[in-house]
Design a protein around this motif. Structure first.
Motif, PDB file in Angstrom:
ATOM      1  N   GLU A  45       0.833  -1.205   0.000  1.00  0.00           N
ATOM      2  CA  GLU A  45       0.000   0.000   0.000  1.00  0.00           C
ATOM      3  C   GLU A  45       0.865   1.251   0.000  1.00  0.00           C
ATOM      4  O   GLU A  45       0.538   2.232  -0.669  1.00  0.00           O
ATOM      5  N   ASP A  46       1.974   1.238   0.753  1.00  0.00           N
ATOM      6  CA  ASP A  46       2.871   2.393   0.752  1.00  0.00           C
ATOM      7  C   ASP A  46       3.487   2.600  -0.626  1.00  0.00           C
ATOM      8  O   ASP A  46       3.593   3.735  -1.093  1.00  0.00           O
ATOM      9  N   ASP A  47       3.893   1.523  -1.282  1.00  0.00           N
ATOM     10  CA  ASP A  47       4.456   1.648  -2.629  1.00  0.00           C
ATOM     11  C   ASP A  47       3.441   2.277  -3.586  1.00  0.00           C
ATOM     12  O   ASP A  47       3.781   3.140  -4.390  1.00  0.00           O
ATOM     13  N   GLU A  48       2.177   1.832  -3.472  1.00  0.00           N
ATOM     14  CA  GLU A  48       1.130   2.396  -4.317  1.00  0.00           C
ATOM     15  C   GLU A  48       0.909   3.864  -3.996  1.00  0.00           C
ATOM     16  O   GLU A  48       0.757   4.692  -4.909  1.00  0.00           O
ATOM     17  N   LEU A  49       0.882   4.210  -2.703  1.00  0.00           N
ATOM     18  CA  LEU A  49       0.697   5.597  -2.290  1.00  0.00           C
ATOM     19  C   LEU A  49       1.827   6.462  -2.821  1.00  0.00           C
ATOM     20  O   LEU A  49       1.598   7.520  -3.406  1.00  0.00           O
ATOM     21  N   PHE A  50       3.072   6.036  -2.625  1.00  0.00           N
ATOM     22  CA  PHE A  50       4.213   6.835  -3.062  1.00  0.00           C
ATOM     23  C   PHE A  50       4.257   6.958  -4.586  1.00  0.00           C
ATOM     24  O   PHE A  50       4.642   7.997  -5.122  1.00  0.00           O
ATOM     25  N   ALA A  51       3.838   5.929  -5.293  1.00  0.00           N
ATOM     26  CA  ALA A  51       3.759   6.005  -6.754  1.00  0.00           C
ATOM     27  C   ALA A  51       2.706   7.031  -7.174  1.00  0.00           C
ATOM     28  O   ALA A  51       2.916   7.803  -8.118  1.00  0.00           O
ATOM     29  N   GLU A  52       1.582   7.051  -6.473  1.00  0.00           N
ATOM     30  CA  GLU A  52       0.535   8.031  -6.774  1.00  0.00           C
ATOM     31  C   GLU A  52       1.009   9.442  -6.460  1.00  0.00           C
ATOM     32  O   GLU A  52       0.750  10.376  -7.226  1.00  0.00           O
ATOM     33  N   ILE A  53       1.707   9.621  -5.348  1.00  0.00           N
ATOM     34  CA  ILE A  53       2.252  10.938  -5.006  1.00  0.00           C
ATOM     35  C   ILE A  53       3.236  11.387  -6.082  1.00  0.00           C
ATOM     36  O   ILE A  53       3.212  12.541  -6.519  1.00  0.00           O
ATOM     37  N   ALA A  54       4.104  10.493  -6.529  1.00  0.00           N
ATOM     38  CA  ALA A  54       5.066  10.825  -7.579  1.00  0.00           C
ATOM     39  C   ALA A  54       4.336  11.203  -8.873  1.00  0.00           C
ATOM     40  O   ALA A  54       4.716  12.164  -9.552  1.00  0.00           O
ATOM     41  N   ALA A  55       3.284  10.471  -9.201  1.00  0.00           N
ATOM     42  CA  ALA A  55       2.517  10.772 -10.408  1.00  0.00           C
ATOM     43  C   ALA A  55       1.848  12.138 -10.294  1.00  0.00           C
ATOM     44  O   ALA A  55       1.826  12.911 -11.256  1.00  0.00           O
ATOM     45  N   GLN A  56       1.322  12.452  -9.121  1.00  0.00           N
ATOM     46  CA  GLN A  56       0.702  13.758  -8.909  1.00  0.00           C
ATOM     47  C   GLN A  56       1.742  14.874  -9.018  1.00  0.00           C
ATOM     48  O   GLN A  56       1.480  15.929  -9.581  1.00  0.00           O
ATOM     49  N   ALA A  57       2.943  14.630  -8.478  1.00  0.00           N
ATOM     50  CA  ALA A  57       4.018  15.626  -8.567  1.00  0.00           C
ATOM     51  C   ALA A  57       4.447  15.815 -10.020  1.00  0.00           C
ATOM     52  O   ALA A  57       4.695  16.943 -10.461  1.00  0.00           O
ATOM     53  N   ASP A  58       4.541  14.720 -10.776  1.00  0.00           N
ATOM     54  CA  ASP A  58       4.870  14.816 -12.200  1.00  0.00           C
ATOM     55  C   ASP A  58       3.817  15.644 -12.926  1.00  0.00           C
ATOM     56  O   ASP A  58       4.153  16.518 -13.737  1.00  0.00           O
ATOM     57  N   ASN A  59       2.562  15.372 -12.632  1.00  0.00           N
ATOM     58  CA  ASN A  59       1.465  16.096 -13.260  1.00  0.00           C
ATOM     59  C   ASN A  59       1.539  17.578 -12.913  1.00  0.00           C
ATOM     60  O   ASN A  59       1.349  18.426 -13.778  1.00  0.00           O
ATOM     61  N   ALA A  60       1.834  17.890 -11.666  1.00  0.00           N
ATOM     62  CA  ALA A  60       1.925  19.291 -11.244  1.00  0.00           C
ATOM     63  C   ALA A  60       3.072  19.995 -11.953  1.00  0.00           C
ATOM     64  O   ALA A  60       2.932  21.130 -12.401  1.00  0.00           O
ATOM     65  N   SER A  61       4.214  19.329 -12.072  1.00  0.00           N
ATOM     66  CA  SER A  61       5.348  19.974 -12.727  1.00  0.00           C
ATOM     67  C   SER A  61       5.106  20.128 -14.227  1.00  0.00           C
ATOM     68  O   SER A  61       5.546  21.100 -14.833  1.00  0.00           O
ATOM     69  N   ASP A  62       4.373  19.202 -14.821  1.00  0.00           N
ATOM     70  CA  ASP A  62       4.025  19.311 -16.237  1.00  0.00           C
ATOM     71  C   ASP A  62       3.071  20.468 -16.491  1.00  0.00           C
ATOM     72  O   ASP A  62       3.038  21.024 -17.581  1.00  0.00           O
ATOM     73  N   ASN A  63       2.296  20.827 -15.479  1.00  0.00           N
ATOM     74  CA  ASN A  63       1.300  21.881 -15.619  1.00  0.00           C
ATOM     75  C   ASN A  63       1.678  23.148 -14.862  1.00  0.00           C
ATOM     76  O   ASN A  63       0.819  23.972 -14.586  1.00  0.00           O
ATOM     77  N   ALA A  64       2.946  23.302 -14.519  1.00  0.00           N
ATOM     78  CA  ALA A  64       3.407  24.488 -13.783  1.00  0.00           C
ATOM     79  C   ALA A  64       2.991  25.731 -14.540  1.00  0.00           C
ATOM     80  O   ALA A  64       2.930  25.722 -15.765  1.00  0.00           O
ATOM     81  N   PRO A  65       2.668  26.800 -13.916  1.00  0.00           N
ATOM     82  CA  PRO A  65       2.774  27.088 -12.493  1.00  0.00           C
ATOM     83  C   PRO A  65       1.503  26.816 -11.698  1.00  0.00           C
ATOM     84  O   PRO A  65       1.163  27.565 -10.795  1.00  0.00           O
ATOM     85  N   THR A  66       0.795  25.757 -12.000  1.00  0.00           N
ATOM     86  CA  THR A  66      -0.378  25.393 -11.222  1.00  0.00           C
ATOM     87  C   THR A  66       0.002  25.225  -9.757  1.00  0.00           C
ATOM     88  O   THR A  66       1.001  24.592  -9.434  1.00  0.00           O
ATOM     89  N   VAL A  67      -0.790  25.785  -8.885  1.00  0.00           N
ATOM     90  CA  VAL A  67      -0.562  25.657  -7.452  1.00  0.00           C
ATOM     91  C   VAL A  67      -1.501  24.589  -6.917  1.00  0.00           C
ATOM     92  O   VAL A  67      -2.698  24.603  -7.182  1.00  0.00           O
ATOM     93  N   ILE A  68      -0.944  23.657  -6.177  1.00  0.00           N
ATOM     94  CA  ILE A  68      -1.709  22.544  -5.623  1.00  0.00           C
ATOM     95  C   ILE A  68      -1.935  22.778  -4.140  1.00  0.00           C
ATOM     96  O   ILE A  68      -1.030  23.179  -3.421  1.00  0.00           O
ATOM     97  N   ASP A  69      -3.141  22.507  -3.667  1.00  0.00           N
ATOM     98  CA  ASP A  69      -3.458  22.572  -2.245  1.00  0.00           C
ATOM     99  C   ASP A  69      -3.130  21.207  -1.647  1.00  0.00           C
ATOM    100  O   ASP A  69      -3.840  20.226  -1.893  1.00  0.00           O
TER     101      ASP A  69
END
Length: 64
Positions: free
Chosen positions: A3-27
């Motif tokens: 479950e932690d591996d899945e969570l960290f993979a999802e967090i990494a994917a969200q971070a990738d998405n945020a950086s691809d869409n910069a300067p979007t600010v995430i809450d």
């Protein structure tokens, strides 16, 4: 995958998405709350801390 591996993979994917869409600010609290519905083995605060660490490491933008 744990479950932690899945969570960290999802967090990494969200971070990738945020950086691809910069300067979007995430809450981070809102995203942590959403992720906590799927990853119930971690608290919202734990997930938010991990989000903030990953975002900072990648230079992404977080709302205060």
């Amino acid at each position: 995958m744990s479950e932690d591996d899945e969570l960290f993979a999802e967090i990494a994917a969200q971070a990738d998405n945020a950086s691809d869409n910069a300067p979007t600010v995430i809450d981070p609290k809102a995203l942590a709350t959403a992720l906590s519905r799927r990853f119930t083995h971690r608290s919202v605060d734990e997930i938010e801390e991990e989000l903030e660490a990953v975002w900072r490491a990648r230079g992404s933008f977080l709302a205060d």
